[in-house]
Design a protein around this motif. Sequence first.
Motif, PDB file in Angstrom:
ATOM      1  N   UNK A  79       0.802  -1.222   0.000  1.00  0.00           N
ATOM      2  CA  UNK A  79       0.000   0.000   0.000  1.00  0.00           C
ATOM      3  C   UNK A  79       0.833   1.270   0.000  1.00  0.00           C
ATOM      4  N   UNK A  80       2.069   1.204   0.518  1.00  0.00           N
ATOM      5  CA  UNK A  80       2.874   2.415   0.640  1.00  0.00           C
ATOM      6  C   UNK A  80       3.723   2.733  -0.593  1.00  0.00           C
ATOM      7  N   UNK A  81       3.522   2.021  -1.711  1.00  0.00           N
ATOM      8  CA  UNK A  81       4.274   2.300  -2.935  1.00  0.00           C
ATOM      9  C   UNK A  81       3.619   3.459  -3.685  1.00  0.00           C
ATOM     10  N   UNK A  82       4.456   4.403  -4.129  1.00  0.00           N
ATOM     11  CA  UNK A  82       3.976   5.511  -4.963  1.00  0.00           C
ATOM     12  C   UNK A  82       3.969   4.981  -6.395  1.00  0.00           C
ATOM     13  N   UNK A  83       2.802   4.588  -6.872  1.00  0.00           N
ATOM     14  CA  UNK A  83       2.681   3.866  -8.135  1.00  0.00           C
ATOM     15  C   UNK A  83       3.108   4.664  -9.356  1.00  0.00           C
ATOM     16  N   UNK A  84       2.939   5.976  -9.352  1.00  0.00           N
ATOM     17  CA  UNK A  84       3.303   6.770 -10.530  1.00  0.00           C
ATOM     18  C   UNK A  84       4.778   7.157 -10.564  1.00  0.00           C
ATOM     19  N   UNK A  85       5.574   6.682  -9.595  1.00  0.00           N
ATOM     20  CA  UNK A  85       7.011   6.963  -9.591  1.00  0.00           C
ATOM     21  C   UNK A  85       7.857   5.693  -9.690  1.00  0.00           C
ATOM     22  N   UNK A  86       7.249   4.590 -10.089  1.00  0.00           N
ATOM     23  CA  UNK A  86       7.980   3.335 -10.268  1.00  0.00           C
ATOM     24  C   UNK A  86       8.879   3.466 -11.492  1.00  0.00           C
ATOM     25  N   UNK A  87      10.120   3.002 -11.375  1.00  0.00           N
ATOM     26  CA  UNK A  87      11.056   3.054 -12.505  1.00  0.00           C
ATOM     27  C   UNK A  87      11.672   1.682 -12.724  1.00  0.00           C
ATOM     28  N   UNK A  88      12.164   1.449 -13.953  1.00  0.00           N
ATOM     29  CA  UNK A  88      12.760   0.154 -14.297  1.00  0.00           C
ATOM     30  C   UNK A  88      13.949   0.375 -15.217  1.00  0.00           C
ATOM     31  N   UNK A  89      14.942  -0.529 -15.114  1.00  0.00           N
ATOM     32  CA  UNK A  89      16.094  -0.489 -16.013  1.00  0.00           C
ATOM     33  C   UNK A  89      16.623  -1.907 -16.188  1.00  0.00           C
ATOM     34  N   UNK A  90      17.297  -2.118 -17.323  1.00  0.00           N
ATOM     35  CA  UNK A  90      17.943  -3.398 -17.601  1.00  0.00           C
ATOM     36  C   UNK A  90      19.442  -3.142 -17.669  1.00  0.00           C
ATOM     37  N   UNK A  91      20.192  -3.930 -16.894  1.00  0.00           N
ATOM     38  CA  UNK A  91      21.645  -3.789 -16.883  1.00  0.00           C
ATOM     39  C   UNK A  91      22.269  -5.123 -16.490  1.00  0.00           C
ATOM     40  N   UNK A  92      23.240  -5.568 -17.278  1.00  0.00           N
ATOM     41  CA  UNK A  92      23.970  -6.812 -17.006  1.00  0.00           C
ATOM     42  C   UNK A  92      23.051  -8.017 -16.818  1.00  0.00           C
ATOM     43  N   UNK A  93      21.997  -8.112 -17.618  1.00  0.00           N
ATOM     44  CA  UNK A  93      21.101  -9.259 -17.562  1.00  0.00           C
ATOM     45  C   UNK A  93      20.135  -9.250 -16.393  1.00  0.00           C
ATOM     46  N   UNK A  94      19.967  -8.100 -15.747  1.00  0.00           N
ATOM     47  CA  UNK A  94      19.052  -8.003 -14.611  1.00  0.00           C
ATOM     48  C   UNK A  94      18.083  -6.854 -14.853  1.00  0.00           C
ATOM     49  N   UNK A  95      16.789  -7.153 -14.772  1.00  0.00           N
ATOM     50  CA  UNK A  95      15.757  -6.135 -14.823  1.00  0.00           C
ATOM     51  C   UNK A  95      15.529  -5.670 -13.387  1.00  0.00           C
ATOM     52  N   UNK A  96      15.814  -4.388 -13.130  1.00  0.00           N
ATOM     53  CA  UNK A  96      15.675  -3.825 -11.787  1.00  0.00           C
ATOM     54  C   UNK A  96      14.510  -2.848 -11.786  1.00  0.00           C
ATOM     55  N   UNK A  97      13.567  -3.075 -10.883  1.00  0.00           N
ATOM     56  CA  UNK A  97      12.392  -2.213 -10.747  1.00  0.00           C
ATOM     57  C   UNK A  97      12.450  -1.571  -9.365  1.00  0.00           C
ATOM     58  N   UNK A  98      12.459  -0.240  -9.350  1.00  0.00           N
ATOM     59  CA  UNK A  98      12.507   0.507  -8.096  1.00  0.00           C
ATOM     60  C   UNK A  98      11.129   1.083  -7.823  1.00  0.00           C
ATOM     61  N   UNK A  99      10.611   0.787  -6.636  1.00  0.00           N
ATOM     62  CA  UNK A  99       9.273   1.216  -6.249  1.00  0.00           C
ATOM     63  C   UNK A  99       9.381   2.087  -4.995  1.00  0.00           C
ATOM     64  N   UNK A 100       9.362   3.422  -5.186  1.00  0.00           N
ATOM     65  CA  UNK A 100       9.521   4.313  -4.033  1.00  0.00           C
ATOM     66  C   UNK A 100       8.354   4.200  -3.058  1.00  0.00           C
ATOM     67  N   UNK A 101       8.678   4.378  -1.785  1.00  0.00           N
ATOM     68  CA  UNK A 101       7.653   4.372  -0.740  1.00  0.00           C
ATOM     69  C   UNK A 101       7.135   5.785  -0.533  1.00  0.00           C
TER      70      UNK A 101
END
Length: 140
Positions: A104-126
């Motif tokens: 519930x505490x994730x700010x949904x409109x500020x989620x970001x994602x990147x692909x680097x070195x074979x890893x998809x990283x998704x950052x979900x700010x609180x």
Amino acid sequence: MLPVMFQNSWMPTVFEDFFNNDWMPRANSTAPAVNVKENDKSYIMELAAPGIKKEYCRVGVNDEGNLTIAIENKQEHKHEDSHRHYLRREFSYSNYEQNYTLPDDVVRDKISAKVEDGILTITMPKSEAKEKVTKAIEVS
């Protein structure tokens, strides 16, 4: 015969024993490994996707507010040897799609994602922590 460990219901155990054996590999065996980390400011999800390009990744939030991740991976390898009239082509295609329930505490409109070195990283700010209001209410 090995003893069967019973849980609350016998059905999941029966199906688990039937489908999870050497003859029938698990259906989700192609799903990428997922790590989830948490710090004071965000949740960080990492999906193992070796060789994946960012063009093949789709990350979003659906109508229900869940995180959706879709990965399509297309690979083709071609090897030619003109001296021996030998041609070999190998191609593979894999598709992965999953929905994740967000805290519930994730700010949904500020989620970001990147692909680097074979890893998809998704950052979900609180979201900022709201002060708890304590108040005595007089009963009349």
